[in-house]
Design a protein around this motif. Structure first.
Motif, PDB file in Angstrom:
ATOM      1  N   MET B 159       2.328  77.471  33.908  1.00  0.00           N
ATOM      2  CA  MET B 159       2.049  78.960  34.171  1.00  0.00           C
ATOM      3  C   MET B 159       2.759  79.382  35.254  1.00  0.00           C
ATOM      4  O   MET B 159       3.347  80.473  35.125  1.00  0.00           O
ATOM      5  CB  MET B 159       0.628  79.314  33.825  1.00  0.00           C
ATOM      6  N   ALA B 160       2.307  78.831  36.453  1.00  0.00           N
ATOM      7  CA  ALA B 160       2.761  79.082  37.644  1.00  0.00           C
ATOM      8  C   ALA B 160       4.366  79.331  37.585  1.00  0.00           C
ATOM      9  O   ALA B 160       5.098  80.354  38.202  1.00  0.00           O
ATOM     10  CB  ALA B 160       2.506  78.263  38.759  1.00  0.00           C
ATOM     11  N   LEU B 161       5.005  78.307  37.045  1.00  0.00           N
ATOM     12  CA  LEU B 161       6.257  78.083  36.898  1.00  0.00           C
ATOM     13  C   LEU B 161       7.004  79.447  36.257  1.00  0.00           C
ATOM     14  O   LEU B 161       7.912  79.954  36.659  1.00  0.00           O
ATOM     15  CB  LEU B 161       7.021  76.852  36.420  1.00  0.00           C
ATOM     16  N   VAL B 162       6.510  79.223  35.055  1.00  0.00           N
ATOM     17  CA  VAL B 162       7.098  80.411  34.110  1.00  0.00           C
ATOM     18  C   VAL B 162       6.865  81.816  34.773  1.00  0.00           C
ATOM     19  O   VAL B 162       7.729  82.628  34.775  1.00  0.00           O
ATOM     20  CB  VAL B 162       6.259  80.344  32.619  1.00  0.00           C
ATOM     21  N   PHE B 163       5.954  81.985  35.425  1.00  0.00           N
ATOM     22  CA  PHE B 163       5.268  83.452  36.070  1.00  0.00           C
ATOM     23  C   PHE B 163       6.657  83.676  37.011  1.00  0.00           C
ATOM     24  O   PHE B 163       7.007  84.580  36.835  1.00  0.00           O
ATOM     25  CB  PHE B 163       4.176  83.113  36.712  1.00  0.00           C
ATOM     26  N   VAL B 164       6.868  82.690  37.932  1.00  0.00           N
ATOM     27  CA  VAL B 164       7.834  82.836  38.904  1.00  0.00           C
ATOM     28  C   VAL B 164       9.189  83.320  38.211  1.00  0.00           C
ATOM     29  O   VAL B 164       9.985  84.404  38.529  1.00  0.00           O
ATOM     30  CB  VAL B 164       8.237  81.660  39.737  1.00  0.00           C
ATOM     31  N   TYR B 165       9.766  82.491  37.219  1.00  0.00           N
ATOM     32  CA  TYR B 165      11.086  82.922  37.026  1.00  0.00           C
ATOM     33  C   TYR B 165      10.890  83.837  35.827  1.00  0.00           C
ATOM     34  O   TYR B 165      12.239  84.460  35.561  1.00  0.00           O
ATOM     35  CB  TYR B 165      11.947  81.676  36.484  1.00  0.00           C
ATOM     36  N   ALA B 166      10.018  84.029  35.168  1.00  0.00           N
ATOM     37  CA  ALA B 166       9.992  85.180  34.210  1.00  0.00           C
ATOM     38  C   ALA B 166       9.927  86.762  34.858  1.00  0.00           C
ATOM     39  O   ALA B 166      10.641  87.774  34.553  1.00  0.00           O
ATOM     40  CB  ALA B 166       8.907  85.086  33.318  1.00  0.00           C
ATOM     41  N   THR B 167       8.841  86.808  35.786  1.00  0.00           N
ATOM     42  CA  THR B 167       8.703  88.044  36.500  1.00  0.00           C
ATOM     43  C   THR B 167       9.829  88.324  37.528  1.00  0.00           C
ATOM     44  O   THR B 167      10.226  89.606  37.630  1.00  0.00           O
ATOM     45  CB  THR B 167       7.334  88.029  37.297  1.00  0.00           C
ATOM     46  N   LEU B 168      10.311  87.356  38.148  1.00  0.00           N
ATOM     47  CA  LEU B 168      11.598  87.570  38.896  1.00  0.00           C
ATOM     48  C   LEU B 168      12.891  87.815  38.228  1.00  0.00           C
ATOM     49  O   LEU B 168      13.499  88.997  38.567  1.00  0.00           O
ATOM     50  CB  LEU B 168      11.391  86.478  39.876  1.00  0.00           C
ATOM     51  N   GLY B 169      13.331  86.940  37.392  1.00  0.00           N
ATOM     52  CA  GLY B 169      14.489  87.009  36.885  1.00  0.00           C
ATOM     53  C   GLY B 169      14.581  87.648  35.698  1.00  0.00           C
ATOM     54  O   GLY B 169      15.700  87.833  35.069  1.00  0.00           O
ATOM     55  N   GLY B 170      13.639  88.075  34.782  1.00  0.00           N
ATOM     56  CA  GLY B 170      13.543  88.807  33.681  1.00  0.00           C
ATOM     57  C   GLY B 170      14.420  87.922  32.625  1.00  0.00           C
ATOM     58  O   GLY B 170      14.536  86.682  32.660  1.00  0.00           O
ATOM     59  N   MET B 171      15.002  88.839  31.717  1.00  0.00           N
ATOM     60  CA  MET B 171      15.844  88.180  30.676  1.00  0.00           C
ATOM     61  C   MET B 171      17.082  87.307  31.433  1.00  0.00           C
ATOM     62  O   MET B 171      17.513  86.263  30.800  1.00  0.00           O
ATOM     63  CB  MET B 171      16.332  88.909  29.844  1.00  0.00           C
ATOM     64  N   ARG B 172      17.592  87.918  32.640  1.00  0.00           N
ATOM     65  CA  ARG B 172      18.856  86.831  33.139  1.00  0.00           C
ATOM     66  C   ARG B 172      18.213  85.650  33.670  1.00  0.00           C
ATOM     67  O   ARG B 172      18.936  84.606  33.285  1.00  0.00           O
ATOM     68  CB  ARG B 172      19.444  87.842  34.369  1.00  0.00           C
ATOM     69  N   GLY B 173      17.217  85.540  34.440  1.00  0.00           N
ATOM     70  CA  GLY B 173      16.492  84.428  34.805  1.00  0.00           C
ATOM     71  C   GLY B 173      16.317  83.545  33.804  1.00  0.00           C
ATOM     72  O   GLY B 173      16.537  82.405  33.725  1.00  0.00           O
ATOM     73  N   ILE B 174      15.690  84.016  32.863  1.00  0.00           N
ATOM     74  CA  ILE B 174      15.220  83.134  31.464  1.00  0.00           C
ATOM     75  C   ILE B 174      16.551  82.660  30.960  1.00  0.00           C
ATOM     76  O   ILE B 174      16.609  81.358  30.459  1.00  0.00           O
ATOM     77  CB  ILE B 174      14.392  83.937  30.594  1.00  0.00           C
ATOM     78  N   THR B 175      17.444  83.363  30.749  1.00  0.00           N
ATOM     79  CA  THR B 175      18.757  82.789  30.004  1.00  0.00           C
ATOM     80  C   THR B 175      19.508  81.896  30.781  1.00  0.00           C
ATOM     81  O   THR B 175      19.531  80.757  30.175  1.00  0.00           O
ATOM     82  CB  THR B 175      19.823  83.978  30.063  1.00  0.00           C
TER      83      THR B 175
END
Lengths: 85, 567
Positions: B159-175
């Motif tokens: 959860m912590a990991l996904v939280f960091v990159y999803a809230t920070l990077g949004g779709m760009r980070g996720i992609t």
């Protein structure tokens, strides 16, 4: 929209024709060869695979990839021919 | 080095990579957050879509399920790949041309109705939450098996990991994290598969290996599939390669399930949204091709892994005295995924299709996870498989999370509840929604509702019977009206949901003879879909045609051209 209506209608018809052909192949390989006729095809072998089983678990997937490849290439051509790109 | 040390190193390394990518791809616009600024190249989007799509279930469970189902496993193989043909030909280029941010938004605009949009948004939330709970659970399980931490700790780390990159990077980070995750998961899947294929058949290509002959051992010179069929007959199982024999699903059910999975795939919001991130409609077509190419690499390998695992399992365990069972058997016994009960008291393991005498119980998940140990591959391969399983679960979770966040902030927030939202506020709301959903998903990962497995059928059935028909009609039938679409969606959902509910929860003991046309709850989405199509078309004939500007919108999305997405 600057393109004239006839061109656009022709483009759309060509697109629908292409789609119909590709979806027919899609249906025949996956549902036809992989499911409806799988038992008759299993009487034949492809190396160590019963043929129907091979279509169901391998062949159909390769066909799907080829279908999208043909679609993407043909649509690029159609876009150019009809000047809608 | 021990397996555990390797696992710490490999997983730690991949996590550092994901965080690094997130930091490098931070965004500060809604367009960046929702659709990665529409600048993703088709190949990269193809990889990201593949990782987005292939979940913990594809990576961990699918090959194992196929190895128990034999031919019938085809429902997953064809169902989860054939949908991309529908997606590429019927939806992806048009949804991209339409532009904007979410699928529900398209539904709302095309059907000139806020009601349609809210119905679509609710379906999106239901489907995505169902799906994400399973991913978080997958993360927890991998952690607990390979690192011997508790499932809850594992879920919290994930959860912590996904939280960091999803809230920070949004779709760009996720992609871009998904691109990295695809590379990790595919390497992790292929290495053991190639090694086992080579060991057993001398052919390094698993796709060819499972149709080849054994190179040595007691069956040297015989075809693998023929050997399994013989073993199955001897042990009292239906033949592996046989299609519709007693003990397997009937033809109509296989047909319906495959159709429901295909249409469901093409209607899943987290897959559809990926096609909004490429520059134009043309790129969307190519990107669908790349996605399927990357998915096929795993999906054509999976049935081979299933076959190898099946032979290996039967040959190394059946008839073997328990005291001489291989080491991996004892390792995995402690997890409860495999168990032996000496019913006839002879001290040997008896595996049989007859439940009364069978002494061996195996969870399908073990087939992929224990594969490297069964094949005696080095410790780093075991660690890589763990990292691959995590990559598969995390990438899917992140994609779902973004859909949930954009549905809350964009479809329900901005357009419905808080119309005056500024871009900065909407972005903040999206980040909060993403953060909140991680916590809810994590909660369901730690305390899974007992019915997670059952509701996956729900997610596909619902996507097939709600979204798929009205999206397709939205593009291909200008005459489909708001009333038609809403009637179709509601009928499709109600029918599918009640059928699944009835046969899963109210009368789960009912057998195939009570099912409608012999179609199981897993496949009923196909019927719901037809119902939706039929009703939408009929009701549209009897209602006023869509307004001029909507008809113009449809004409416009049919042309690829450079889309104008200045919003």
């Amino acid at each position: 929209m600057s393109k004239n209506k006839r061109d656009i209608a022709a483009y759309w018809r060509a697109n629908l024709r292409l789609m119909a052909k590709l979806l027919a192949v899609w249906f025949v390989t996956s549902y036809g060869l992989g499911i409806l006729f799988v038992e008759s095809l299993n009487r034949f072998n492809l190396g160590g695979f019963p043929l129907g089983f091979w279509f169901a678990q391998q062949g159909s997937i390769y066909v799907f990839v080829v279908l999208i490849l043909i679609y993407a290439r043909r649509m690029d051509q159609l876009d150019k021919e009809h000047g809608v790109d | 080095m021990s397996v555990q040390t390797w696992t710490f190193i490999v997983i730690g390394g991949t996590f550092a990579l994901y965080i690094g990518i997130a930091l490098a791809t931070r965004v500060n616009t809604t367009s960046g957050f929702y659709v990665a600024g529409r600048g993703v190249p088709p190949i990269a989007n193809g990889m990201a879509t593949a990782a987005d799509w292939m979940s913990a279930a594809s990576f961990i469970s699918m090959a194992g399920l196929i190895s128990f189902m034999g031919y019938t496993g085809t429902i997953y193989l064809m169902g989860w790949t054939g949908g991309y043909v529908l997606l590429a030909l019927l939806l992806a280029p048009y949804l991209r041309k339409y532009g904007k941010f979410t699928t529900s938004e398209f539904v709302g605009d095309r059907y000139y109705s806020q009601t349609a949009r809210v119905v679509a948004a609710s379906c999106t939330l239901f489907i995505s939450f169902t799906y994400i709970a399973g991913q978080m659970r997958g993360v927890g399980i991998v952690f607990s098996r390979f690192l011997e931490v508790d499932v809850s700790t594992g879920v919290i780390i994930g959860m912590a990991l996904v939280f960091v990159y999803a809230t920070l990077g949004g779709m760009r980070g996720i992609t871009y994290t998904q691109v990295a995750q695809y590379c990790i998961l595919i390497v992790a899947y292929l290495i053991p598969a190639i090694a086992v294929s080579y060991q057993m058949t001398g052919n390094p290509f698993p796709q060819l290996g499972f149709g080849a002959r054994f190179v040595d051992g007691p069956n040297a010179g015989l075809f693998l599939l023929e050997t399994i069929d013989v073993l199955h007959r001897e042990l009292g199982f239906p033949e592996y390669t046989a299609a519709f024999v007693p003990g397997k699903k009937a033809m109509i059910d296989v047909f319906a399930i495959t159709l429901a999975l295909m249409a469901g795939t093409a209607g899943l919001p987290h897959v559809l949204i990926r096609f909004y991130t490429v520059p134009n409609a043309r790129a969307a077509r190519w990107s669908a091709l790349w996605a399927l190419v990357f998915i096929s690499i795993l999906y054509t390998t999976a049935p081979a892994v299933a076959t190898f695992a099946r032979v290996n399992m039967i040959e190394t365990l059946n008839g073997v005295p328990y005291s001489e069972a291989p080491e991996w058997f004892n390792n995995w016994e402690t997890t409860g995924l495999i168990s032996f009960e000496d019913k006839n008291g002879d001290g040997a393991i008896l595996y049989s299709g007859d439940a009364a005498t069978n002494e061996l119980t195996i969870d399908p998940d073990i087939m992929v996870l224990a594969n490297p140990e069964i094949a005696r591959l080095p410790a780093w391969v075991v660690a890589l498989v763990a990292a691959g399983a995590l990559a598969a679960a995390l990438s899917t979770a992140a994609g779902l999370l973004l859909v949930i966040a954009s549905t809350f902030s964009h479809d329900l927030g901005k357009s419905f509840l808080l119309p005056g939202l500024t871009e900065g506020r909407e972005l903040l709301l999206a980040r909060i929604a993403a953060g909140g959903s991680v916590i809810v998903a994590g909660y369901f990962g730690i305390y899974p509702p007992g019915f997670v497995a059952q509701v996956v059928a729900f997610a596909f059935g619902l996507a097939a019977s709600s979204f798929f028909p009205i999206l397709v009609l939205g593009v291909f039938s200008k005459r489909t009206t708001k009333e038609g679409a809403i009637a179709g969606m509601i009928a499709g959902i109600l029918f599918t949901a009640s059928y699944i509910n009835y046969f899963r929860f109210i009368r789960p003991e009912a057998g195939a003879d009570e099912w409608l046309f012999g179609i199981s709850p897993e496949g009923i989405g196909a019927v719901g879909m037809l119902l939706n199509f039929a009703l939408a078309l009929i009701v549209s004939r009897f209602t006023a045609p869509p307004p001029e500007d909507v008809q113009r919108l449809v004409e416009e999305i049919r042309l690829p051209g450079e889309a104008d997405n200045s919003m």
